[in-house]
Design a protein around this motif. Structure first.
Motif, PDB file in Angstrom:
ATOM      1  N   GLN A   1       1.679   4.960 -12.850  1.00 44.07           N
ATOM      2  CA  GLN A   1       2.672   4.107 -13.507  1.00 44.07           C
ATOM      3  C   GLN A   1       3.701   3.690 -12.462  1.00 44.07           C
ATOM      4  OE1 GLN A   1       2.535   3.152 -16.678  1.00 44.07           O
ATOM      5  NE2 GLN A   1       4.475   2.123 -16.831  1.00 44.07           N
ATOM      6  N   LEU A   2       3.902   2.405 -12.307  1.00 40.71           N
ATOM      7  CA  LEU A   2       4.882   1.888 -11.352  1.00 40.71           C
ATOM      8  C   LEU A   2       6.149   1.495 -12.096  1.00 40.71           C
ATOM      9  CD1 LEU A   2       2.482  -0.305  -9.225  1.00 40.71           C
ATOM     10  CD2 LEU A   2       3.557   1.812  -8.513  1.00 40.71           C
ATOM     11  N   SER A   3       7.286   1.915 -11.588  1.00 37.20           N
ATOM     12  CA  SER A   3       8.558   1.611 -12.245  1.00 37.20           C
ATOM     13  C   SER A   3       9.020   0.199 -11.882  1.00 37.20           C
ATOM     14  CB  SER A   3       9.628   2.620 -11.804  1.00 37.20           C
ATOM     15  OG  SER A   3       9.940   2.440 -10.436  1.00 37.20           O
ATOM     16  N   TRP A   4       9.932  -0.315 -12.719  1.00 33.87           N
ATOM     17  CA  TRP A   4      10.521  -1.622 -12.446  1.00 33.87           C
ATOM     18  C   TRP A   4      11.221  -1.613 -11.094  1.00 33.87           C
ATOM     19  CZ3 TRP A   4       9.624  -6.039 -14.803  1.00 33.87           C
ATOM     20  CH2 TRP A   4       9.197  -6.044 -16.130  1.00 33.87           C
ATOM     21  N   THR A   5      11.932  -0.522 -10.813  1.00 35.38           N
ATOM     22  CA  THR A   5      12.682  -0.428  -9.557  1.00 35.38           C
ATOM     23  C   THR A   5      11.753  -0.475  -8.357  1.00 35.38           C
ATOM     24  OG1 THR A   5      14.333   0.919 -10.690  1.00 35.38           O
ATOM     25  CG2 THR A   5      14.360   0.955  -8.284  1.00 35.38           C
ATOM     26  N   ARG A   6      10.671   0.297  -8.387  1.00 36.55           N
ATOM     27  CA  ARG A   6       9.731   0.337  -7.269  1.00 36.55           C
ATOM     28  C   ARG A   6       9.133  -1.047  -7.031  1.00 36.55           C
ATOM     29  NH1 ARG A   6       7.128   3.817  -4.150  1.00 36.55           N
ATOM     30  NH2 ARG A   6       8.085   5.573  -5.196  1.00 36.55           N
ATOM     31  N   ILE A   7       8.697  -1.713  -8.096  1.00 36.72           N
ATOM     32  CA  ILE A   7       8.090  -3.039  -7.941  1.00 36.72           C
ATOM     33  C   ILE A   7       9.121  -4.057  -7.471  1.00 36.72           C
ATOM     34  CG2 ILE A   7       7.025  -4.943  -9.216  1.00 36.72           C
ATOM     35  CD1 ILE A   7       5.558  -2.838 -10.887  1.00 36.72           C
ATOM     36  N   THR A   8      10.328  -4.021  -8.033  1.00 32.91           N
ATOM     37  CA  THR A   8      11.373  -4.975  -7.652  1.00 32.91           C
ATOM     38  C   THR A   8      11.733  -4.848  -6.179  1.00 32.91           C
ATOM     39  OG1 THR A   8      12.269  -4.904  -9.895  1.00 32.91           O
ATOM     40  CG2 THR A   8      13.715  -5.757  -8.184  1.00 32.91           C
ATOM     41  N   VAL A   9      11.941  -3.625  -5.713  1.00 30.41           N
ATOM     42  CA  VAL A   9      12.307  -3.412  -4.310  1.00 30.41           C
ATOM     43  C   VAL A   9      11.147  -3.776  -3.384  1.00 30.41           C
ATOM     44  CG1 VAL A   9      12.927  -1.631  -2.615  1.00 30.41           C
ATOM     45  CG2 VAL A   9      14.073  -1.697  -4.839  1.00 30.41           C
ATOM     46  N   THR A  10       9.930  -3.382  -3.756  1.00 25.74           N
ATOM     47  CA  THR A  10       8.765  -3.672  -2.924  1.00 25.74           C
ATOM     48  C   THR A  10       8.538  -5.171  -2.785  1.00 25.74           C
ATOM     49  OG1 THR A  10       7.748  -1.599  -3.615  1.00 25.74           O
ATOM     50  CG2 THR A  10       6.301  -3.253  -2.644  1.00 25.74           C
ATOM     51  N   VAL A  11       8.584  -5.884  -3.887  1.00 27.10           N
ATOM     52  CA  VAL A  11       8.380  -7.340  -3.844  1.00 27.10           C
ATOM     53  C   VAL A  11       9.501  -7.998  -3.045  1.00 27.10           C
ATOM     54  CG1 VAL A  11       8.328  -9.429  -5.266  1.00 27.10           C
ATOM     55  CG2 VAL A  11       7.008  -7.436  -5.944  1.00 27.10           C
TER      56      VAL A  11
ATOM     57  N   GLY B   1       0.811  -1.216   0.000  1.00 23.97           N
ATOM     58  CA  GLY B   1       0.000   0.000   0.000  1.00 23.97           C
ATOM     59  C   GLY B   1       0.841   1.261   0.000  1.00 23.97           C
ATOM     60  N   ILE B   2       1.874   1.289   0.807  1.00 20.76           N
ATOM     61  CA  ILE B   2       2.742   2.468   0.854  1.00 20.76           C
ATOM     62  C   ILE B   2       3.513   2.626  -0.454  1.00 20.76           C
ATOM     63  CG2 ILE B   2       4.810   3.402   1.969  1.00 20.76           C
ATOM     64  CD1 ILE B   2       3.663   2.358   4.621  1.00 20.76           C
ATOM     65  N   ALA B   3       3.956   1.528  -1.035  1.00 16.74           N
ATOM     66  CA  ALA B   3       4.767   1.602  -2.252  1.00 16.74           C
ATOM     67  C   ALA B   3       3.956   1.886  -3.512  1.00 16.74           C
ATOM     68  CB  ALA B   3       5.545   0.301  -2.428  1.00 16.74           C
ATOM     69  N   TYR B   4       2.714   1.399  -3.588  1.00 14.37           N
ATOM     70  CA  TYR B   4       1.962   1.464  -4.844  1.00 14.37           C
ATOM     71  C   TYR B   4       0.860   2.524  -4.883  1.00 14.37           C
ATOM     72  CZ  TYR B   4       3.871  -3.232  -5.849  1.00 14.37           C
ATOM     73  OH  TYR B   4       4.674  -4.302  -6.078  1.00 14.37           O
ATOM     74  N   TYR B   5       0.378   2.961  -3.755  1.00 12.20           N
ATOM     75  CA  TYR B   5      -0.815   3.817  -3.726  1.00 12.20           C
ATOM     76  C   TYR B   5      -0.595   5.139  -4.450  1.00 12.20           C
ATOM     77  CZ  TYR B   5      -4.935   6.176  -1.823  1.00 12.20           C
ATOM     78  OH  TYR B   5      -6.120   6.852  -1.673  1.00 12.20           O
ATOM     79  N   GLN B   6      -1.584   5.531  -5.228  1.00  9.11           N
ATOM     80  CA  GLN B   6      -1.648   6.778  -5.978  1.00  9.11           C
ATOM     81  C   GLN B   6      -0.530   6.927  -6.999  1.00  9.11           C
ATOM     82  OE1 GLN B   6      -1.915   9.843  -2.970  1.00  9.11           O
ATOM     83  NE2 GLN B   6      -4.141   9.683  -2.952  1.00  9.11           N
ATOM     84  N   ARG B   7      -0.080   5.851  -7.552  1.00  7.04           N
ATOM     85  CA  ARG B   7       0.913   5.897  -8.618  1.00  7.04           C
ATOM     86  C   ARG B   7       0.285   5.288  -9.855  1.00  7.04           C
ATOM     87  NH1 ARG B   7       3.775   7.251  -4.805  1.00  7.04           N
ATOM     88  NH2 ARG B   7       5.822   6.984  -4.043  1.00  7.04           N
TER      89      ARG B   7
ATOM     90  N   LEU C   1      -0.140  -4.313 -13.039  1.00  9.77           N
ATOM     91  CA  LEU C   1      -0.370  -3.042 -12.359  1.00  9.77           C
ATOM     92  C   LEU C   1      -0.205  -1.833 -13.282  1.00  9.77           C
ATOM     93  CD1 LEU C   1       1.338  -3.777  -8.932  1.00  9.77           C
ATOM     94  CD2 LEU C   1      -1.094  -3.836  -9.487  1.00  9.77           C
ATOM     95  N   ASN C   2       0.474  -1.998 -14.397  1.00 11.57           N
ATOM     96  CA  ASN C   2       0.629  -0.906 -15.356  1.00 11.57           C
ATOM     97  C   ASN C   2      -0.249  -1.091 -16.596  1.00 11.57           C
ATOM     98  OD1 ASN C   2       2.521   0.627 -13.876  1.00 11.57           O
ATOM     99  ND2 ASN C   2       4.140  -0.785 -14.488  1.00 11.57           N
ATOM    100  N   ASN C   3      -1.196  -2.006 -16.530  1.00  7.50           N
ATOM    101  CA  ASN C   3      -2.086  -2.276 -17.653  1.00  7.50           C
ATOM    102  C   ASN C   3      -3.062  -1.110 -17.843  1.00  7.50           C
ATOM    103  OD1 ASN C   3      -4.647  -3.298 -18.900  1.00  7.50           O
ATOM    104  ND2 ASN C   3      -3.393  -5.146 -19.086  1.00  7.50           N
ATOM    105  N   LYS C   4      -3.137  -0.601 -19.052  1.00  6.83           N
ATOM    106  CA  LYS C   4      -3.988   0.560 -19.354  1.00  6.83           C
ATOM    107  C   LYS C   4      -5.474   0.234 -19.194  1.00  6.83           C
ATOM    108  CE  LYS C   4      -0.553   3.182 -20.325  1.00  6.83           C
ATOM    109  NZ  LYS C   4      -0.031   3.952 -19.227  1.00  6.83           N
ATOM    110  N   ASN C   5      -5.893  -0.977 -19.545  1.00 10.07           N
ATOM    111  CA  ASN C   5      -7.303  -1.355 -19.406  1.00 10.07           C
ATOM    112  C   ASN C   5      -7.721  -1.401 -17.937  1.00 10.07           C
ATOM    113  OD1 ASN C   5      -7.654  -1.596 -22.177  1.00 10.07           O
ATOM    114  ND2 ASN C   5      -7.027  -3.742 -22.164  1.00 10.07           N
TER     115      ASN C   5
ATOM    116  N   VAL D   1       7.632  -9.928  -9.873  1.00 14.65           N
ATOM    117  CA  VAL D   1       7.988  -8.611 -10.414  1.00 14.65           C
ATOM    118  C   VAL D   1       7.449  -8.461 -11.830  1.00 14.65           C
ATOM    119  CG1 VAL D   1       9.919  -7.164 -11.179  1.00 14.65           C
ATOM    120  CG2 VAL D   1       9.996  -8.253  -8.933  1.00 14.65           C
ATOM    121  N   MET D   2       7.670  -9.445 -12.676  1.00  8.98           N
ATOM    122  CA  MET D   2       7.216  -9.340 -14.070  1.00  8.98           C
ATOM    123  C   MET D   2       5.695  -9.290 -14.173  1.00  8.98           C
ATOM    124  SD  MET D   2       9.908 -11.619 -16.295  1.00  8.98           S
ATOM    125  CE  MET D   2       9.890 -13.046 -15.240  1.00  8.98           C
ATOM    126  N   LEU D   3       5.014 -10.179 -13.451  1.00  7.94           N
ATOM    127  CA  LEU D   3       3.550 -10.181 -13.505  1.00  7.94           C
ATOM    128  C   LEU D   3       2.970  -8.912 -12.880  1.00  7.94           C
ATOM    129  CD1 LEU D   3       2.637 -13.888 -12.691  1.00  7.94           C
ATOM    130  CD2 LEU D   3       2.356 -12.698 -14.853  1.00  7.94           C
TER     131      LEU D   3
END
Length: 187
Positions: free
Chosen positions: A104-114, A96-102, A172-176, A165-167
């Motif tokens: 577009q999530l970067s590879w770095t943010r997702i990698t570190v969070t996971v 929640g802290i890492a992803y909320y109100q973003r 999480l960055n899917n436009k639909n 990370v890949m999934l």
């Protein structure tokens, strides 16, 4: 004052609340399809957990994680252990802290969070709780490191880390899905 927005409970419209219920139900359904033993389970609930964290933040994510864990445990017929729920809440807080109100999530943010979530929740806390509740003697750090359960869980987390990370990045960055969020929250 963007930091304070993390700790302000946002009001939800009916559509957003219904979407949260659907995501929670989907998480419960996905959790029924875990693979592995009691010590080593592979599940894809991180997808719905990530969506809840990104769209609802930590303040709605924590009660949702609690309800998901409670209902999943209730349906399994296993005894309810609050310590495992606290670990689930820690995971929801991290996401929640890492992803909320973003948007577009970067590879770095997702990698570190996971990585943080896998290390803290899965490898350290869940392994400790499994050893305590299954009476596996771990009297010291050396005994914990030599225990096969820790290495099995480290191996599982090392395998799941790039997969999560890949999934997570793709979903999480899917436009639909972002359009679905906008429809539920902004219309």
């Amino acid at each position: 004052m963007k930091t304070l927005e993390y700790f302000k409970l946002p009001k939800l419209r009916v559509q957003a609340l219904a979407l949260l219920g659907v995501l929670m139900a989907l998480d419960i359904i996905i959790s029924r399809f875990t693979v592995g033993t009691a010590f080593l389970q592979i599940s894809f609930t991180f997808i719905t957990g990530g969506l809840i964290a990104k769209w609802y933040g930590p303040l709605w994510g924590l009660p949702a994680a609690f309800l998901i864990d409670f209902l999943t445990n209730l349906m399994s017929g296993q005894p309810y252990i609050i310590a495992f729920t606290l670990v689930k809440l820690l995971s929801a807080l991290i996401f929640g802290i890492a992803y909320y109100q973003r948007e577009q999530l970067s590879w770095t943010r997702i990698t570190v969070t996971v990585f943080l979530q896998l290390l803290l929740a899965n490898v350290i806390l869940n392994t400790y709780l499994l050893s305590v509740y299954n009476f596996i003697p771990v009297h010291s750090l050396a005994a914990a490191i030599s225990s096969p359960i820790i290495w099995a869980r480290v191996l599982k987390s090392a395998i799941m880390w790039p997969i999560e990370v890949m999934l997570s990045y793709a979903i999480l960055n899917n436009k639909n899905l972002e359009q679905l969020r906008k429809d539920a929250f902004e219309r």
